[in-house]
Design a protein around this motif. Structure first.
Motif, short mmCIF file in Angstrom:
data_model
loop_
_atom_site.label_atom_id
_atom_site.label_comp_id
_atom_site.label_asym_id
_atom_site.label_seq_id
_atom_site.Cartn_x
_atom_site.Cartn_y
_atom_site.Cartn_z
N ASN A 73 23.16 11.27 -26.83
CA ASN A 73 21.87 10.60 -26.72
C ASN A 73 21.15 10.73 -28.05
OD1 ASN A 73 18.74 11.01 -25.84
ND2 ASN A 73 19.81 9.66 -24.44
N ARG A 74 20.37 9.73 -28.41
CA ARG A 74 19.55 9.88 -29.61
C ARG A 74 18.15 10.31 -29.19
NH1 ARG A 74 22.02 8.10 -34.23
NH2 ARG A 74 23.54 6.41 -34.06
N THR A 75 17.80 11.56 -29.48
CA THR A 75 16.45 12.06 -29.21
C THR A 75 15.84 12.35 -30.58
OG1 THR A 75 17.45 13.21 -27.33
CG2 THR A 75 15.14 13.66 -27.75
N ILE A 135 30.45 9.39 -38.70
CA ILE A 135 31.34 8.49 -39.46
C ILE A 135 30.74 8.17 -40.81
CG2 ILE A 135 32.28 7.47 -37.35
CD1 ILE A 135 30.66 4.89 -38.16
N ASP A 136 29.44 8.46 -41.00
CA ASP A 136 28.77 8.10 -42.25
C ASP A 136 29.04 9.10 -43.38
OD1 ASP A 136 27.73 6.06 -40.77
OD2 ASP A 136 25.69 6.84 -40.69
N ASN A 137 29.50 10.29 -43.05
CA ASN A 137 29.76 11.36 -44.03
C ASN A 137 28.55 11.69 -44.89
OD1 ASN A 137 31.51 13.29 -45.23
ND2 ASN A 137 31.84 11.95 -46.98
N ALA A 230 28.13 -2.62 -47.03
CA ALA A 230 27.58 -1.60 -46.13
C ALA A 230 26.45 -2.22 -45.31
CB ALA A 230 27.06 -0.41 -46.93
N GLU A 231 26.34 -1.74 -44.08
CA GLU A 231 25.26 -2.17 -43.19
C GLU A 231 23.91 -2.10 -43.92
OE1 GLU A 231 25.40 0.72 -40.11
OE2 GLU A 231 24.01 -0.36 -38.81
N GLY A 232 23.73 -1.07 -44.71
CA GLY A 232 22.43 -0.85 -45.37
C GLY A 232 22.40 -1.32 -46.82
N GLY A 279 31.30 -3.45 -36.35
CA GLY A 279 30.33 -2.63 -35.60
C GLY A 279 30.90 -1.35 -35.02
N HIS A 280 30.60 -1.14 -33.72
CA HIS A 280 30.92 0.16 -33.10
C HIS A 280 32.41 0.39 -32.90
CE1 HIS A 280 26.63 -0.20 -32.49
NE2 HIS A 280 26.58 1.10 -32.29
N ILE A 281 33.22 -0.62 -33.11
CA ILE A 281 34.68 -0.40 -33.10
C ILE A 281 35.02 0.74 -34.06
CG2 ILE A 281 36.87 -1.44 -33.90
CD1 ILE A 281 35.80 -4.12 -32.82
N GLN A 282 34.24 0.82 -35.14
CA GLN A 282 34.50 1.84 -36.16
C GLN A 282 34.28 3.27 -35.65
OE1 GLN A 282 32.77 0.17 -40.17
NE2 GLN A 282 31.87 -0.94 -38.47
N ARG A 283 33.59 3.40 -34.52
CA ARG A 283 33.32 4.73 -33.98
C ARG A 283 34.17 5.05 -32.76
NH1 ARG A 283 26.95 4.75 -33.81
NH2 ARG A 283 27.30 5.17 -31.61
N GLY A 284 35.00 4.07 -32.35
CA GLY A 284 35.70 4.23 -31.08
C GLY A 284 37.11 4.76 -31.22
O1 F6P Z 1 25.34 7.33 -37.72
C1 F6P Z 1 26.46 6.63 -37.32
C2 F6P Z 1 26.13 5.17 -37.15
O2 F6P Z 1 27.27 4.54 -36.63
C3 F6P Z 1 25.67 4.46 -38.41
O3 F6P Z 1 26.70 4.10 -39.26
C4 F6P Z 1 24.94 3.27 -37.82
O4 F6P Z 1 23.98 2.80 -38.74
C5 F6P Z 1 24.32 3.84 -36.59
O5 F6P Z 1 25.08 4.97 -36.23
C6 F6P Z 1 24.29 2.90 -35.42
O6 F6P Z 1 23.56 3.48 -34.40
P1 F6P Z 1 23.63 3.08 -32.87
O7 F6P Z 1 24.91 3.61 -32.32
O8 F6P Z 1 22.46 3.74 -32.27
O9 F6P Z 1 23.61 1.59 -32.80
#
Ligand code: F6P
Length: 356
Positions: A73-75, A135-137, A230-232, A279-284
């Protein structure tokens, strides 16, 4: 001596969280009489008293599992000291849960925000150990966080796949890689995937420079260009804006850095350009072998710290060694890509443009 260990995962998930949880648990069970309490959904669970006593068997079969068995969760840290409409004093509630559970320590797996709250709880007198994941290191004090290596593999695979279709069609393709504040993932996957242009937040770009690359390649009979964005990533004009203004502008426009680059190239250079947002595929999915090893090493080191009674620290990889830093020295300190980093220089040496 019996030790009761609370463990939570907080912030965005990443591959390797379960491997790290397993590392802590297995080493703790091996080394001392451990009781482990899984706190659900990050600090939310600690605030609300939402947890479960875990058994040895629950740490079995999770090494290769993506995500987190504990939930996350993001708190936001900035809200931790604020009393909201629910009238809950979050810091007091977390301390109460810790005390009620008779914890000897709390292990927090997370990124910058998680570490800031871990440090706050440590300053409040709790025994806390942080494990750096993202994943951002972009966590200061550790060379690598777990999750990054897997995400780099995934992002590189995306770039590889885009490469063949871009080449077939002679298109410009802008691929948006995660990382809002830091460009590590874009830099590494851009180099690994053979991108022609890499755009990261740390090096503001100008679209004219990117267009020059596209044109130069066209003149050399390369009809396609791969841009890792990069996203940012931000152009020079955006970089001059105040962070708050830039962020609200982007939020209002549902901004996508890759769509912006593709649109401007199409308008200004007249080439066919497309953007892709994995997107979130990169975290899965399942962690890479490297991340399984790193997560396990981090977890085991945390258990050793518990055994030795060392708290108020965050585990780190420094060179080839696993060690730790005081939480107060690293918590929440960002680690952007230094503009003269060896990987930036490597990329420039082989002709990759940063659009600057
Ligand atoms: O911190 C990891 C990260 O995947 C970032 O690369 C990205 O900007 C952010 O989380 C996305 O956040 P959320 O999962 O809340 O959409």
């Amino acid at each position: 001596m019996k030790r009761r260990i609370g463990i939570l995962t907080s912030g965005g998930d990443c591959p390797g969280l379960n491997a790290a949880i397993r590392g802590v648990a297995r080493a703790a069970y091996e080394m001392f009489d451990a009781e482990i309490i899984g706190i659900h959904d990050g600090y939310r669970g600690l605030i609300d008293g939402d947890y479960s006593e875990m058994t040895r068997g629950q740490f079995s079969g999770i090494l290769t599992l993506g995500g987190t068995i504990l939930g996350t969760n993001r708190t936001p840290f900035r809200d931790m000291r604020k009393i909201g409409e629910d009238n809950v004093d979050k810091v007091a509630a977390m301390k109460k849960t810790y005390k009620e559970l008779k914890l000897d320590c709390l292990i927090t797996l997370g990124g910058n925000g998680t570490h800031k709250t871990a440090n706050l709880l440590s300053e409040e007198g709790l025994n806390v150990i942080g494990l750096p994941k993202t994943i951002d290191n972009d966590l200061y004090g550790t060379d690598f966080t777990f999750g990054f290596h897997t995400a780099n593999d995934i992002a590189t695979d995306v770039i590889d796949r885009i490469h063949t279709t871009a080449a077939s069609h002679g298109r410009v393709m802008a691929i948006e890689i995660m990382g809002n504040k830091a460009g590590w993932l874009t830099l590494y996957s851009g180099v690994a995937g053979g991108a022609d242009v890499i755009l990261i937040p740390e090096i503001p770009y100008s679209i004219e420079k990117v267009a020059e690359v596209v044109q130069r390649r066209a003149e050399n009979n390369k009809g396609f260009t791969i841009i890792a964005v990069a996203e940012g990533a931000m152009d020079k004009e955006e970089a001059r804006m105040k962070k708050k203004d830039r962020e609200s502008k982007r939020a209002a426009e549902h901004f996508s850095s890759s769509a912006y680059v593709a649109r401007r190239l199409q308008e200004e250079v007249g080439v066919e350009a497309r953007n892709v947002v994995p997107g979130h595929i990169q975290r899965g999915g399942t962690p890479s072998a490297f991340d399984r090893v790193l997560s396990t090493e981090f977890g085991v080191h945390a258990a050793e710290l518990i055994r030795d009674g060392i708290f108020g620290v965050s585990v780190a990889l420094k060179g080839n060694d696993i060690s730790h830093n005081p939480l107060k020295d690293v918590a929440g300190i960002p680690k952007p890509v230094p503009v003269d980093h060896h990987m930036v220089q490597t990329a420039r040496r082989i002709g990759i443009s940063f659009g600057d």
